[in-house]
Design a protein around this motif. Structure first.
Motif, PDB file in Angstrom:
ATOM      1  N   ILE A   1     -19.210-114.018 -13.694  1.00 17.26           N
ATOM      2  CA  ILE A   1     -18.229-113.680 -12.660  1.00 17.26           C
ATOM      3  C   ILE A   1     -18.939-112.437 -12.045  1.00 17.26           C
ATOM      4  O   ILE A   1     -19.101-112.255 -10.441  1.00 17.26           O
TER       5      ILE A   1
ATOM      6  N   VAL B   1     -20.648-112.594  -7.985  1.00 17.10           N
ATOM      7  CA  VAL B   1     -20.281-111.268  -6.820  1.00 17.10           C
ATOM      8  C   VAL B   1     -21.547-110.763  -6.547  1.00 17.10           C
ATOM      9  O   VAL B   1     -21.802-110.529  -5.342  1.00 17.10           O
TER      10      VAL B   1
ATOM     11  N   TYR C   1     -17.317-100.707  -5.254  1.00 16.65           N
ATOM     12  CA  TYR C   1     -16.136-100.355  -6.160  1.00 16.65           C
ATOM     13  C   TYR C   1     -16.460-100.383  -7.544  1.00 16.65           C
ATOM     14  O   TYR C   1     -16.110 -99.356  -8.409  1.00 16.65           O
TER      15      TYR C   1
ATOM     16  N   LEU D   1     -13.820-103.743 -13.402  1.00 19.91           N
ATOM     17  CA  LEU D   1     -14.052-104.499 -12.412  1.00 19.91           C
ATOM     18  C   LEU D   1     -13.247-104.544 -11.040  1.00 19.91           C
ATOM     19  O   LEU D   1     -13.425-104.511  -9.825  1.00 19.91           O
ATOM     20  N   GLY D   2     -11.711-104.387 -11.287  1.00 20.59           N
ATOM     21  CA  GLY D   2     -10.843-104.317 -10.331  1.00 20.59           C
ATOM     22  C   GLY D   2     -10.377-105.966  -9.967  1.00 20.59           C
ATOM     23  O   GLY D   2     -11.347-106.853  -9.926  1.00 20.59           O
TER      24      GLY D   2
ATOM     25  N   VAL E   1     -10.192-107.244  -7.054  1.00 20.13           N
ATOM     26  CA  VAL E   1     -10.654-107.896  -5.963  1.00 20.13           C
ATOM     27  C   VAL E   1     -12.011-108.441  -6.217  1.00 20.13           C
ATOM     28  O   VAL E   1     -12.319-109.694  -6.181  1.00 20.13           O
ATOM     29  N   LEU E   2     -12.608-107.779  -7.194  1.00 18.91           N
ATOM     30  CA  LEU E   2     -13.919-108.341  -7.593  1.00 18.91           C
ATOM     31  C   LEU E   2     -13.860-109.364  -8.571  1.00 18.91           C
ATOM     32  O   LEU E   2     -14.331-110.531  -8.390  1.00 18.91           O
TER      33      LEU E   2
ATOM     34  N   GLU F   1     -12.810-112.344  -6.233  1.00 20.01           N
ATOM     35  CA  GLU F   1     -14.119-112.855  -5.588  1.00 20.01           C
ATOM     36  C   GLU F   1     -15.099-113.654  -6.351  1.00 20.01           C
ATOM     37  O   GLU F   1     -15.453-114.710  -6.333  1.00 20.01           O
ATOM     38  N   GLY F   2     -15.268-112.985  -7.706  1.00 17.60           N
ATOM     39  CA  GLY F   2     -16.282-113.696  -8.843  1.00 17.60           C
ATOM     40  C   GLY F   2     -15.710-115.032  -9.148  1.00 17.60           C
ATOM     41  O   GLY F   2     -16.318-116.121  -9.238  1.00 17.60           O
TER      42      GLY F   2
ATOM     43  N   PRO G   1      -1.580-108.329  -6.567  1.00 14.47           N
ATOM     44  CA  PRO G   1      -2.807-108.727  -5.949  1.00 14.47           C
ATOM     45  C   PRO G   1      -3.605-109.979  -6.361  1.00 14.47           C
ATOM     46  O   PRO G   1      -3.803-110.942  -5.585  1.00 14.47           O
TER      47      PRO G   1
ATOM     48  N   LEU H   1      -4.335-113.293  -4.315  1.00 11.29           N
ATOM     49  CA  LEU H   1      -5.625-113.784  -3.792  1.00 11.29           C
ATOM     50  C   LEU H   1      -6.426-114.917  -4.566  1.00 11.29           C
ATOM     51  O   LEU H   1      -7.023-115.680  -4.281  1.00 11.29           O
TER      52      LEU H   1
END
Lengths: 302, 288
Positions: free
Chosen positions: A51, A55, A271, B109-110, B112-113, B116-117, B221, B225
């Motif tokens: 993953i 990205v 981030y 990672l958060g 969003v990452l 997205e990943g 979130p 998402l």
């Protein structure tokens, strides 16, 4: 069974193979179980690695449509993300907010943790509950009423409002992390300081704070990592000029539309690197295994 | 040890806890009560109108089940995976620190990452599908994003490290001498776990379950998402957010927040009640 050359004492031989058999079976089961666990861990890490790699690849890709690897490589997306999302100012705002939250949480939390660790007083259970509750209910639950109150006070949408909102889980967290560290300190040291006439403030400054150094460092780093990652409260209370990196990132994805996904990916990578650096620093100073309770290190012989 | 001085005067150390207590009263209890009152004062209608509306509107009350259906399995998976792995990592070896660090990395990672990943990696042309087709393992289509599974996976990724760390710190807090004593009496590793570690871990497991549950219960979130926020992953926090910031009905939003808090506290109470069925006592043997 019996051989001629050994006519001595007939030892009870029968039970031995059974025990050995059970031991072998047990060892075999242990190995299967252990292999299974390693497999699960490997699968977990492999997928997470993929993953992150996806990205990362995308953020450096010129064009990437359904192939193993993109057509070409570029660093332009990082530049684009930096300009497009005003990352410079977002990072600065994040630093200010996180810094303020960590400082205020320490100033409020460490003395409170000291009292809770050292004294017994009526109402202590109530206070413990008061400090535990914010960690036990979802942020959205109190975030929405809090946002309404802050809007009424005209604090929502400003930096101060975001700092106040983020302090609600941060202060209890500092108390929770600091309490075991304070319990470790020998009371006699404090008594000695008292005997020599130190006031509470002097005792704090010259005795406790130096001794609590590692604990304070641990607490501040953990609050720092948590505040960077805390989405809900900032999301509910932030205005356009007081967004932290997480919230800006969320808006970048949510309102994506015209933006290239690669620049969002670039921002997500920034981030990750920011949080990862702080997390690794934190892990250097805090042994995660010693967070909740202290262990006596036993010599391991097994 | 006891110091024979009677404290008659007020202990001024107690003042140290005051700022923090005052802060929590002002910024946690007060908004909470304010929200409660607000939820009982709808712009029009009876005082319980908001709650009635919540439990009779078709796109509101099912959100409770949607959220629980997501949060309970995620918490069980996280705690259930973290427990044996942490148990394995409890002894100090050369690798322990390294593996711990690597397992904790996903914290950074958060959402969003991760989102997205996952969208890239699990996507219709992503590496996973390409690998599976390349190896001819499975020919059908695999959908792991924009549905229930996407949110579930992302919650496991972000929640597991936290559970792992917490349980690891509880397990290493248990005196290994106890297990060694059991081993002397012939207990195998499974027996040691069941008879020694599990009862002593019960309080820690209960706390870990509660904290992990909070995280996945308030999912916001990733449900937007990675899920289908209009349908199968319309969780309760989405409903609350929409009421507050899209319809500007703060009264209804507060009511939803109160319901959310109530369900959460019910679960916490149930878990802590279950925990009471287990052994209570020190986790240290001998001299403590």
């Amino acid at each position: 069974m019996s051989t001629v050359s050994q006519p001595v004492v007939p030892t009870p031989r029968k039970p031995i193979p059974r025990i050995a058999g059970r031991a072998i079976e047990r060892a075999w089961l242990d190995r299967v179980w252990s292999g299974f666990l390693w497999g699960v861990m490997l699968l977990f890490l492999l997928n997470i690695g993929a993953i992150i790699a996806a990205v990362a690849t995308s953020s450096f890709a010129r064009r990437w449509l359904g192939t193993w690897l993109p057509d070409g490589w570029t660093t332009n997306w990082y530049l684009a993300a930096w300009k497009e999302f005003q990352l410079g100012s977002v990072l600065w705002v994040t630093t200010e907010i996180v810094g303020a939250v960590v400082l205020i949480a320490l100033v409020l939390g460490v003395p409170a943790a000291y009292t809770l660790a050292r004294r017994d007083f009526p109402g202590k259970r109530f206070l413990m509950l008061l400090f535990l509750l914010p960690l036990m209910v979802p942020p959205i639950t109190y975030g929405i009423p809090l946002a309404t109150v802050l809007y009424k006070l005209r604090l929502a949408g400003t930096m101060n409002g975001v700092i106040l909102a983020n302090l609600i889980p941060a202060v209890p967290f500092v108390i929770l992390v600091m309490t075991p560290f304070i319990e470790q300190i020998d009371r006699n040291i404090e008594s000695a300081a008292r005997v020599f006439g130190a006031s509470t403030l002097q005792m704090f400054r010259h005795v406790l704070v130096p001794l609590l150094g590692p604990g304070i460092l641990a607490a501040s780093l953990l609050v720092l990592v948590r505040t960077i990652a805390l989405f809900e409260l900032t999301f509910l209370t932030a205005g356009p000029d007081s967004q932290t990196l997480v919230v800006a990132l969320y808006y970048a994805v949510f309102a994506a539309g015209v933006r290239a996904p690669q620049s969002v990916d670039a921002m997500a990578m920034i981030y990750m690197v920011v949080t990862l650096v702080w997390l690794l620093i934190a892990m250097r100073f805090v042994d995660p295994t010693q967070l909740v309770s202290r262990v006596k290190e036993h010599p391991q012989r097994a | 040890m006891a110091i024979p001085i009677q404290r008659v005067t007020f202990d001024r150390t107690l003042l140290l806890v005051m700022p923090a207590a005052l802060f929590m009263m002002l910024l946690f209890i007060y908004p909470f009560l304010y929200g409660l009152l607000l939820s009982l004062n709808p712009p029009e209608g009876d005082w319980l109108d908001n709650y009635q509306k919540f439990f009779t509107t078709d796109n509101l009350w099912p959100t409770i089940w949607t959220t629980l259906r997501l949060a309970v399995p995620v918490t069980l998976i996280n705690v259930g995976l973290a427990l044996p792995i942490a148990f394995k990592m409890r002894v100090h070896t050369r690798y322990q620190r390294w593996i711990t660090t690597i397992l904790v990395v996903p914290v950074s990672l958060g959402t969003v990452l991760i989102a997205e990943g996952m969208l890239t990696y699990f996507g219709p042309k992503g590496w996973l599908v390409q690998t599976i087709q390349f190896l001819h393992l499975y020919e059908g289509s695999i959908r792991l994003t924009h549905n229930f599974w996407g949110v579930l996976i992302s919650l496991v990724i972000s929640g597991f490290p936290f559970c792992f760390l917490l349980i690891l710190s509880y397990i290493t807090g248990i005196d290994p001498a106890l297990a060694r004593a059991a081993a002397t009496l012939g207990a195998g590793r499974a027996d040691q776990f069941r008879q020694i570690y599990l009862p002593l871990l019960a309080p820690g497991l209960a706390i870990c379950f509660c904290l992990a549950f909070v995280q996945s219960f308030s999912v916001f979130p990733s449900a937007v998402l990675l899920g289908a926020p209009a349908g199968p992953t319309r969780v309760i926090s989405i409903a609350a957010y929409e009421a507050a910031f899209e319809q500007y009905d703060y009264s209804l939003a507060s009511a939803i927040a109160m319901i959310m808090g109530f369900v959460q506290l019910l679960i916490v109470a149930a878990v802590l009640g279950l925990r009471n069925l287990f052994y209570r006592g020190p986790a240290m043997g001998g001299k403590g």
